[in-house]
Design a protein around this motif. Sequence first.
Motif, PDB file in Angstrom:
ATOM      1  N   LEU A 107      33.494  -4.842  -8.774  1.00 13.82           N
ATOM      2  CA  LEU A 107      34.245  -3.745  -9.370  1.00 13.82           C
ATOM      3  C   LEU A 107      33.563  -2.424  -9.054  1.00 13.82           C
ATOM      4  O   LEU A 107      32.381  -2.415  -8.685  1.00 13.82           O
ATOM      5  CB  LEU A 107      34.347  -3.921 -10.898  1.00 13.82           C
ATOM      6  CG  LEU A 107      33.106  -3.626 -11.765  1.00 13.82           C
ATOM      7  CD1 LEU A 107      33.478  -3.627 -13.238  1.00 13.82           C
ATOM      8  CD2 LEU A 107      31.976  -4.592 -11.508  1.00 13.82           C
ATOM      9  N   THR A 108      34.329  -1.353  -9.185  1.00 14.58           N
ATOM     10  CA  THR A 108      33.738  -0.012  -9.088  1.00 14.58           C
ATOM     11  C   THR A 108      33.204   0.294 -10.474  1.00 14.58           C
ATOM     12  O   THR A 108      33.914   0.802 -11.335  1.00 14.58           O
ATOM     13  CB  THR A 108      34.785   1.013  -8.637  1.00 14.58           C
ATOM     14  OG1 THR A 108      35.364   0.589  -7.399  1.00 14.58           O
ATOM     15  CG2 THR A 108      34.132   2.372  -8.466  1.00 14.58           C
ATOM     16  N   PHE A 109      31.934  -0.030 -10.669  1.00 11.40           N
ATOM     17  CA  PHE A 109      31.353  -0.062 -12.010  1.00 11.40           C
ATOM     18  C   PHE A 109      31.535   1.250 -12.761  1.00 11.40           C
ATOM     19  O   PHE A 109      31.843   1.240 -13.956  1.00 11.40           O
ATOM     20  CB  PHE A 109      29.868  -0.408 -11.887  1.00 11.40           C
ATOM     21  CG  PHE A 109      29.155  -0.571 -13.195  1.00 11.40           C
ATOM     22  CD1 PHE A 109      28.302   0.420 -13.667  1.00 11.40           C
ATOM     23  CD2 PHE A 109      29.334  -1.710 -13.957  1.00 11.40           C
ATOM     24  CE1 PHE A 109      27.640   0.277 -14.872  1.00 11.40           C
ATOM     25  CE2 PHE A 109      28.682  -1.869 -15.173  1.00 11.40           C
ATOM     26  CZ  PHE A 109      27.839  -0.873 -15.631  1.00 11.40           C
ATOM     27  N   SER A 110      31.366   2.346 -12.080  1.00  4.35           N
ATOM     28  CA  SER A 110      31.422   3.652 -12.757  1.00  4.35           C
ATOM     29  C   SER A 110      32.793   3.955 -13.325  1.00  4.35           C
ATOM     30  O   SER A 110      32.936   4.860 -14.160  1.00  4.35           O
ATOM     31  CB  SER A 110      30.997   4.761 -11.795  1.00  4.35           C
ATOM     32  OG  SER A 110      31.872   4.801 -10.683  1.00  4.35           O
ATOM     33  N   MET A 111      33.811   3.211 -12.885  1.00  3.89           N
ATOM     34  CA  MET A 111      35.171   3.453 -13.362  1.00  3.89           C
ATOM     35  C   MET A 111      35.494   2.666 -14.634  1.00  3.89           C
ATOM     36  O   MET A 111      36.539   2.871 -15.247  1.00  3.89           O
ATOM     37  CB  MET A 111      36.174   3.067 -12.282  1.00  3.89           C
ATOM     38  CG  MET A 111      36.045   3.839 -10.997  1.00  3.89           C
ATOM     39  SD  MET A 111      36.473   5.577 -11.222  1.00  3.89           S
ATOM     40  CE  MET A 111      38.232   5.435 -11.523  1.00  3.89           C
ATOM     41  N   TYR A 112      34.602   1.750 -15.017  1.00  3.87           N
ATOM     42  CA  TYR A 112      34.888   0.832 -16.110  1.00  3.87           C
ATOM     43  C   TYR A 112      34.170   1.218 -17.393  1.00  3.87           C
ATOM     44  O   TYR A 112      33.019   1.672 -17.374  1.00  3.87           O
ATOM     45  CB  TYR A 112      34.468  -0.589 -15.729  1.00  3.87           C
ATOM     46  CG  TYR A 112      35.468  -1.306 -14.870  1.00  3.87           C
ATOM     47  CD1 TYR A 112      35.676  -0.919 -13.552  1.00  3.87           C
ATOM     48  CD2 TYR A 112      36.211  -2.362 -15.379  1.00  3.87           C
ATOM     49  CE1 TYR A 112      36.610  -1.571 -12.761  1.00  3.87           C
ATOM     50  CE2 TYR A 112      37.130  -3.034 -14.595  1.00  3.87           C
ATOM     51  CZ  TYR A 112      37.331  -2.634 -13.287  1.00  3.87           C
ATOM     52  OH  TYR A 112      38.246  -3.297 -12.515  1.00  3.87           O
ATOM     53  N   ALA A 157      29.201  -3.087 -29.496  1.00  6.35           N
ATOM     54  CA  ALA A 157      28.928  -1.759 -28.945  1.00  6.35           C
ATOM     55  C   ALA A 157      29.708  -1.607 -27.651  1.00  6.35           C
ATOM     56  O   ALA A 157      30.003  -2.596 -26.971  1.00  6.35           O
ATOM     57  CB  ALA A 157      27.437  -1.564 -28.677  1.00  6.35           C
ATOM     58  N   ALA A 158      30.020  -0.377 -27.322  1.00  2.25           N
ATOM     59  CA  ALA A 158      30.743  -0.092 -26.082  1.00  2.25           C
ATOM     60  C   ALA A 158      30.284   1.250 -25.539  1.00  2.25           C
ATOM     61  O   ALA A 158      29.822   2.121 -26.297  1.00  2.25           O
ATOM     62  CB  ALA A 158      32.249  -0.103 -26.306  1.00  2.25           C
ATOM     63  N   ILE A 159      30.417   1.394 -24.234  1.00  2.00           N
ATOM     64  CA  ILE A 159      30.052   2.649 -23.589  1.00  2.00           C
ATOM     65  C   ILE A 159      31.109   2.969 -22.547  1.00  2.00           C
ATOM     66  O   ILE A 159      31.513   2.110 -21.758  1.00  2.00           O
ATOM     67  CB  ILE A 159      28.638   2.566 -22.982  1.00  2.00           C
ATOM     68  CG1 ILE A 159      28.187   3.932 -22.468  1.00  2.00           C
ATOM     69  CG2 ILE A 159      28.535   1.482 -21.921  1.00  2.00           C
ATOM     70  CD1 ILE A 159      26.683   4.003 -22.181  1.00  2.00           C
ATOM     71  N   SER A 160      31.566   4.195 -22.558  1.00  2.00           N
ATOM     72  CA  SER A 160      32.643   4.591 -21.668  1.00  2.00           C
ATOM     73  C   SER A 160      32.102   5.066 -20.327  1.00  2.00           C
ATOM     74  O   SER A 160      30.891   5.203 -20.123  1.00  2.00           O
ATOM     75  CB  SER A 160      33.469   5.703 -22.311  1.00  2.00           C
ATOM     76  OG  SER A 160      32.736   6.911 -22.295  1.00  2.00           O
ATOM     77  N   ARG A 161      33.037   5.361 -19.431  1.00  2.00           N
ATOM     78  CA  ARG A 161      32.685   5.940 -18.141  1.00  2.00           C
ATOM     79  C   ARG A 161      31.906   7.229 -18.321  1.00  2.00           C
ATOM     80  O   ARG A 161      31.014   7.534 -17.535  1.00  2.00           O
ATOM     81  CB  ARG A 161      33.965   6.231 -17.360  1.00  2.00           C
ATOM     82  CG  ARG A 161      34.786   5.042 -17.000  1.00  2.00           C
ATOM     83  CD  ARG A 161      36.174   5.487 -16.524  1.00  2.00           C
ATOM     84  NE  ARG A 161      36.104   6.589 -15.576  1.00  2.00           N
ATOM     85  CZ  ARG A 161      37.167   7.212 -15.098  1.00  2.00           C
ATOM     86  NH1 ARG A 161      38.374   6.838 -15.482  1.00  2.00           N
ATOM     87  NH2 ARG A 161      37.044   8.197 -14.241  1.00  2.00           N
ATOM     88  N   SER A 162      32.291   7.980 -19.326  1.00  2.00           N
ATOM     89  CA  SER A 162      31.651   9.274 -19.575  1.00  2.00           C
ATOM     90  C   SER A 162      30.462   9.162 -20.519  1.00  2.00           C
ATOM     91  O   SER A 162      29.974  10.171 -21.026  1.00  2.00           O
ATOM     92  CB  SER A 162      32.676  10.249 -20.153  1.00  2.00           C
ATOM     93  OG  SER A 162      33.205   9.730 -21.364  1.00  2.00           O
ATOM     94  N   VAL A 163      30.023   7.924 -20.770  1.00  2.00           N
ATOM     95  CA  VAL A 163      28.843   7.629 -21.586  1.00  2.00           C
ATOM     96  C   VAL A 163      29.052   7.958 -23.062  1.00  2.00           C
ATOM     97  O   VAL A 163      28.095   8.205 -23.801  1.00  2.00           O
ATOM     98  CB  VAL A 163      27.566   8.312 -21.020  1.00  2.00           C
ATOM     99  CG1 VAL A 163      26.311   7.601 -21.522  1.00  2.00           C
ATOM    100  CG2 VAL A 163      27.551   8.290 -19.512  1.00  2.00           C
ATOM    101  N   ASN A 187      24.707   3.206 -13.654  1.00  2.00           N
ATOM    102  CA  ASN A 187      25.760   3.077 -12.641  1.00  2.00           C
ATOM    103  C   ASN A 187      25.181   2.798 -11.256  1.00  2.00           C
ATOM    104  O   ASN A 187      25.848   2.189 -10.419  1.00  2.00           O
ATOM    105  CB  ASN A 187      26.617   4.334 -12.615  1.00  2.00           C
ATOM    106  CG  ASN A 187      27.531   4.440 -13.823  1.00  2.00           C
ATOM    107  OD1 ASN A 187      27.704   3.484 -14.579  1.00  2.00           O
ATOM    108  ND2 ASN A 187      28.086   5.621 -14.026  1.00  2.00           N
ATOM    109  N   ALA A 188      23.961   3.228 -11.007  1.00  2.00           N
ATOM    110  CA  ALA A 188      23.340   2.982  -9.700  1.00  2.00           C
ATOM    111  C   ALA A 188      23.030   1.498  -9.504  1.00  2.00           C
ATOM    112  O   ALA A 188      23.001   1.007  -8.369  1.00  2.00           O
ATOM    113  CB  ALA A 188      22.068   3.800  -9.564  1.00  2.00           C
TER     114      ALA A 188
END
Length: 119
Positions: A27-32, A49-55, A73-74
């Motif tokens: 997956l394109t991890f940064s998009m999830y 807990a959850a974390i968005s694309r925008s942290v 994301n790296a």
Amino acid sequence: QVHLVESGGGVVQAGASLRLSCAASGLTFSMYNMGWFRQAPGKERELVAAISRSVTTYYADSVKGRFTISRDNAKNTVHLQMNSLKPEDTAVYYCAAKIGPMTGDYRNWGQGTQVTVSS
């Protein structure tokens, strides 16, 4: 195909800490948006807990101030730092990924890692 692999579970005493990791691929991890769920015996699976694309982060009331979710994301990884663990934190912990709101249904799941906290 999205593939999520959790690690870091174990057996600890109350008050101890654990750090769970989830390695993502396919997956394109940064998009999830990424979430950590748990399911204790006889109970429904719950979002911890959850974390968005925008942290932006979300925490269940039961873990606020004790757990911290983060993402790299790296390295396509998400972590859950769990401090001051309690016996009621005992559960199988699952990593999940989705595009869309942080809460609600997730479509992609890991196999889970067991966390056991003894009193």
